[in-house]
Design a protein around this motif. Structure first.
Motif, PDB file in Angstrom:
ATOM      1  N   UNK A   1      18.069 -23.369   3.703  1.00 49.89           N
ATOM      2  CA  UNK A   1      18.615 -24.388   2.819  1.00 49.89           C
ATOM      3  C   UNK A   1      20.004 -23.980   2.386  1.00 49.89           C
ATOM      4  N   UNK A   2      20.786 -24.948   1.935  1.00 50.90           N
ATOM      5  CA  UNK A   2      22.173 -24.698   1.545  1.00 50.90           C
ATOM      6  C   UNK A   2      22.363 -24.774   0.047  1.00 50.90           C
ATOM      7  N   UNK A   3      21.356 -25.209  -0.692  1.00 50.61           N
ATOM      8  CA  UNK A   3      21.487 -25.325  -2.148  1.00 50.61           C
ATOM      9  C   UNK A   3      20.136 -25.095  -2.779  1.00 50.61           C
ATOM     10  N   UNK A   4      20.166 -24.846  -4.103  1.00 56.32           N
ATOM     11  CA  UNK A   4      18.923 -24.652  -4.833  1.00 56.32           C
ATOM     12  C   UNK A   4      18.496 -23.210  -4.825  1.00 56.32           C
ATOM     13  N   UNK A   5      17.340 -22.980  -5.479  1.00 53.12           N
ATOM     14  CA  UNK A   5      16.813 -21.612  -5.624  1.00 53.12           C
ATOM     15  C   UNK A   5      16.485 -21.024  -4.264  1.00 53.12           C
ATOM     16  N   UNK A   6      16.962 -19.830  -4.002  1.00 55.12           N
ATOM     17  CA  UNK A   6      16.673 -19.169  -2.737  1.00 55.12           C
ATOM     18  C   UNK A   6      17.524 -19.657  -1.588  1.00 55.12           C
ATOM     19  N   UNK A   7      18.623 -20.304  -1.889  1.00 56.78           N
ATOM     20  CA  UNK A   7      19.478 -20.846  -0.836  1.00 56.78           C
ATOM     21  C   UNK A   7      20.363 -19.752  -0.264  1.00 56.78           C
ATOM     22  N   UNK A   8      21.056 -20.091   0.823  1.00 53.63           N
ATOM     23  CA  UNK A   8      21.995 -19.150   1.419  1.00 53.63           C
ATOM     24  C   UNK A   8      23.100 -18.796   0.439  1.00 53.63           C
ATOM     25  N   UNK A   9      23.530 -19.777  -0.347  1.00 51.30           N
ATOM     26  CA  UNK A   9      24.579 -19.511  -1.333  1.00 51.30           C
ATOM     27  C   UNK A   9      24.114 -18.501  -2.371  1.00 51.30           C
ATOM     28  N   UNK A  10      22.865 -18.666  -2.831  1.00 57.30           N
ATOM     29  CA  UNK A  10      22.310 -17.706  -3.788  1.00 57.30           C
ATOM     30  C   UNK A  10      22.232 -16.315  -3.176  1.00 57.30           C
ATOM     31  N   UNK A  11      21.833 -16.239  -1.916  1.00 49.42           N
ATOM     32  CA  UNK A  11      21.726 -14.952  -1.243  1.00 49.42           C
ATOM     33  C   UNK A  11      23.087 -14.270  -1.140  1.00 49.42           C
ATOM     34  N   UNK A  12      24.134 -15.069  -0.869  1.00 50.31           N
ATOM     35  CA  UNK A  12      25.473 -14.509  -0.769  1.00 50.31           C
ATOM     36  C   UNK A  12      25.958 -13.982  -2.116  1.00 50.31           C
ATOM     37  N   UNK A  13      25.657 -14.731  -3.191  1.00 48.54           N
ATOM     38  CA  UNK A  13      26.039 -14.276  -4.531  1.00 48.54           C
ATOM     39  C   UNK A  13      25.303 -12.987  -4.884  1.00 48.54           C
ATOM     40  N   UNK A  14      24.000 -12.947  -4.556  1.00 49.43           N
ATOM     41  CA  UNK A  14      23.213 -11.751  -4.842  1.00 49.43           C
ATOM     42  C   UNK A  14      23.733 -10.553  -4.057  1.00 49.43           C
ATOM     43  N   UNK A  15      24.093 -10.765  -2.793  1.00 48.90           N
ATOM     44  CA  UNK A  15      24.628  -9.675  -1.982  1.00 48.90           C
ATOM     45  C   UNK A  15      25.908  -9.118  -2.586  1.00 48.90           C
ATOM     46  N   UNK A  16      26.747 -10.019  -3.118  1.00 47.82           N
ATOM     47  CA  UNK A  16      27.987  -9.571  -3.763  1.00 47.82           C
ATOM     48  C   UNK A  16      27.682  -8.768  -5.023  1.00 47.82           C
ATOM     49  N   UNK A  17      26.661  -9.193  -5.778  1.00 50.46           N
ATOM     50  CA  UNK A  17      26.274  -8.458  -6.981  1.00 50.46           C
ATOM     51  C   UNK A  17      25.757  -7.072  -6.632  1.00 50.46           C
ATOM     52  N   UNK A  18      24.981  -7.008  -5.548  1.00 49.80           N
ATOM     53  CA  UNK A  18      24.457  -5.709  -5.127  1.00 49.80           C
ATOM     54  C   UNK A  18      25.593  -4.775  -4.734  1.00 49.80           C
TER      55      UNK A  18
ATOM     56  N   UNK B   1      27.726   2.124  -9.640  1.00 44.49           N
ATOM     57  CA  UNK B   1      26.921   3.344  -9.666  1.00 44.49           C
ATOM     58  C   UNK B   1      27.755   4.532  -9.195  1.00 44.49           C
ATOM     59  N   UNK B   2      28.538   4.329  -8.147  1.00 44.22           N
ATOM     60  CA  UNK B   2      29.383   5.412  -7.629  1.00 44.22           C
ATOM     61  C   UNK B   2      30.400   5.852  -8.676  1.00 44.22           C
ATOM     62  N   UNK B   3      30.996   4.866  -9.360  1.00 43.48           N
ATOM     63  CA  UNK B   3      31.997   5.194 -10.380  1.00 43.48           C
ATOM     64  C   UNK B   3      31.358   5.955 -11.537  1.00 43.48           C
ATOM     65  N   UNK B   4      30.197   5.482 -11.996  1.00 44.52           N
ATOM     66  CA  UNK B   4      29.506   6.137 -13.106  1.00 44.52           C
ATOM     67  C   UNK B   4      29.115   7.559 -12.713  1.00 44.52           C
TER      68      UNK B   4
END
Length: 470
Positions: free
Chosen positions: A3-20, A27-30
């Motif tokens: 899916x392209x929108x909504x919960x669990x969408x590719x967009x959400x996955x991309x945002x989560x990957x950026x957060x990770x 963590x490296x800086x700390x």
């Protein structure tokens, strides 16, 4: 389909990957900042030691130099000089005594939490073996989170200690005692210093008894909501202990409060004052509840070939003698089969056969399975064909009935036996003669009539010598 929108969408996955990715960078800086702080504080400790090196009263001079440096750094770290002095001591100990740990932390192989555990546990390890402890600890920390690895590191430290755990435990057990420590508002702490397994057993028993009382209170409340109590029931003694009595309906004590009350009752009167299982004709069964603890002990320790500590799960180690006593007094213990390299549990079985196993074995064997013996199975013992102490499992394919006489022959003479599929036992005598002992089929069978194999007849392939049947 994605899916392209909504919960669990590719967009959400991309945002989560950026957060990770951002989290990993943070963590490296700390970590880099924490490592740098420890090295700075350790350098401050070394500076204090150098400043005091030429003084006549070296201990006092070092203390004064350290206080002055700590007071200077306190303003930078926004902490008290006492706090900074303690942190300097810890940092200096870490950098000077745990170099491999510092290296692994700096490389990101372990976390600050791991470092604290290694340092906390390692303080009990003598300096000559601290390097060995450190390497083993780092390897374990790389596979586990800090909150899970502590127990394993404690066992590593105990095994590396030059004095055996059993010896140190016996010495410590000689200091067991009970003392009262006054507290405010008319209260006191009653403190008992006991072997760990005893202390854990005491708390477990109190908890089980308290839970029984709480469960009875819940049952009482449910009964009150469904029916009205009669006048006769209201007239019953409030402390009678009947589950539907008012003594339970009005009980609002917490788990801790009930444990404390039951503890006092058992010490002063020998039985809980409020027992939901009492029926007015005598004491109930609450006092019969027994403690349970979970102990993991190696087979070598059980057989006396090793005096390494056993693991009281979730707590500190216990000495080998206590572990052997617990195993000897217990009729139902589980055996763990572990991977020889990683130590991962591969299989678990019990030494004692289950009731279902016993029924099946009685039906299958009918009598002692030694060639020529017809002692009924109900008067026989169940034997592990491949000894449990040597890794034999507790399963029907490794169990058979032997009378006491032939059970002793198996274990104390040169007679040998192995079990094949279908309960077939192959016995080898001390002279090398081989005998086949088939599981006797029922005399009443619902199959076409055939000549059943003769139990105890000699093997025909390949007999090492001429065999005379029993």
């Amino acid at each position: 389909m994605s899916s392209s929108a909504g919960f669990g969408s590719d967009a959400d996955a991309a945002v989560l990957a950026a957060l990770v990715a951002d989290a990993e960078g943070a963590v490296d800086v700390v970590r880099a900042g924490q490592v740098r702080e420890v090295r700075v504080l350790a350098a401050a400790g070394r500076l204090a030691r150098e400043q005091a090196a030429g003084a006549s009263e070296r201990v006092q001079s070092h203390e004064m130099a350290l206080r002055g440096i700590a007071a200077e750094l306190a303003g930078v770290f926004a902490a008290t000089d006492r706090t900074l002095q303690r942190r300097i001591d810890e940092a200096q100990d870490l950098v000077e005594n745990y170099p491999a740990t510092m290296e692994a932390w700096e490389a990101g192989r372990i976390t600050r939490g791991h470092v604290r555990v290694i340092q906390d546990v390692g303080c009990a390890v003598p300096a000559p073996v601290r390097g060995e402890f450190e390497q083993a600890a780092i390897e374990r920390c790389e596979r586990e989170t800090p909150n899970r690895v502590r127990d394993a590191l404690v066992h590593v430290a105990e095994r590396l200690h030059p004095r055996s755990f059993t010896e140190r435990h016996e010495e410590a057990a000689g200091r067991r005692c009970v003392r009262v420590q006054p507290a405010p508002d008319g209260m006191s702490d009653l403190i008992a210093t006991l072997p760990t397994v005893i202390a854990e057993g005491v708390v477990d028993r109190l908890t089980r008894q308290a839970r029984e009382i709480i469960n009875a209170r819940s049952d009482s409340e449910a009964a009150t909501g469904l029916t009205e109590a009669s006048e006769d029931a209201d007239a019953a003694a409030p402390d009678s202990g009947v589950a539907g009595g008012s003594s339970f309906a009005a009980d609002t004590r917490t788990m801790d409060q009930i444990r404390a009350d039951v503890f006092a009752d058992l010490l002063l009167a020998g039985t809980p004052a409020l027992d939901p299982t009492a029926n007015g004709d005598g004491n109930g069964t609450l006092g019969a509840i027994r403690a349970k603890v979970q102990v993991v002990v190696s087979a070598l320790t059980l057989t006396g070939e090793d005096d390494g500590p056993a693991d009281l799960v979730g707590r500190s180690p216990i000495d080998a003698a206590t572990a052997r006593q617990l195993a000897g007094d217990n009729t139902a213990w589980d055996r763990l089969l572990t991977h020889p390299v990683t130590g991962t549990v591969l299989e678990c079985d019990t030494y004692q056969p289950t009731a279902a196993m016993r029924r099946l074995l009685r039906a299958r064997d009918r009598h002692c399975r030694f060639p020529g013996c017809r002692q009924p199975a109900i008067r026989c013992e169940i034997d592990h064909t491949h000894a449990a102490s040597d890794g034999g499992p507790t399963c029907v394919g490794n169990l058979a009935h032997l009378c006491k006489r032939h059970h002793d022959v198996k274990h104390h003479t040169r007679w040998r036996v192995r079990q094949l599929a279908g309960g077939l036992l192959v016995w080898t005598s001390p002279t090398g003669r081989v005998y086949r002992e088939d599981a006797p089929p029922p005399l009443v069978a619902f199959t076409p009539a055939t000549d059943p194999p003769t139990s105890g007849r000699p093997m025909t392939e390949p007999p090492p010598n001429d065999i005379a049947p029993f």
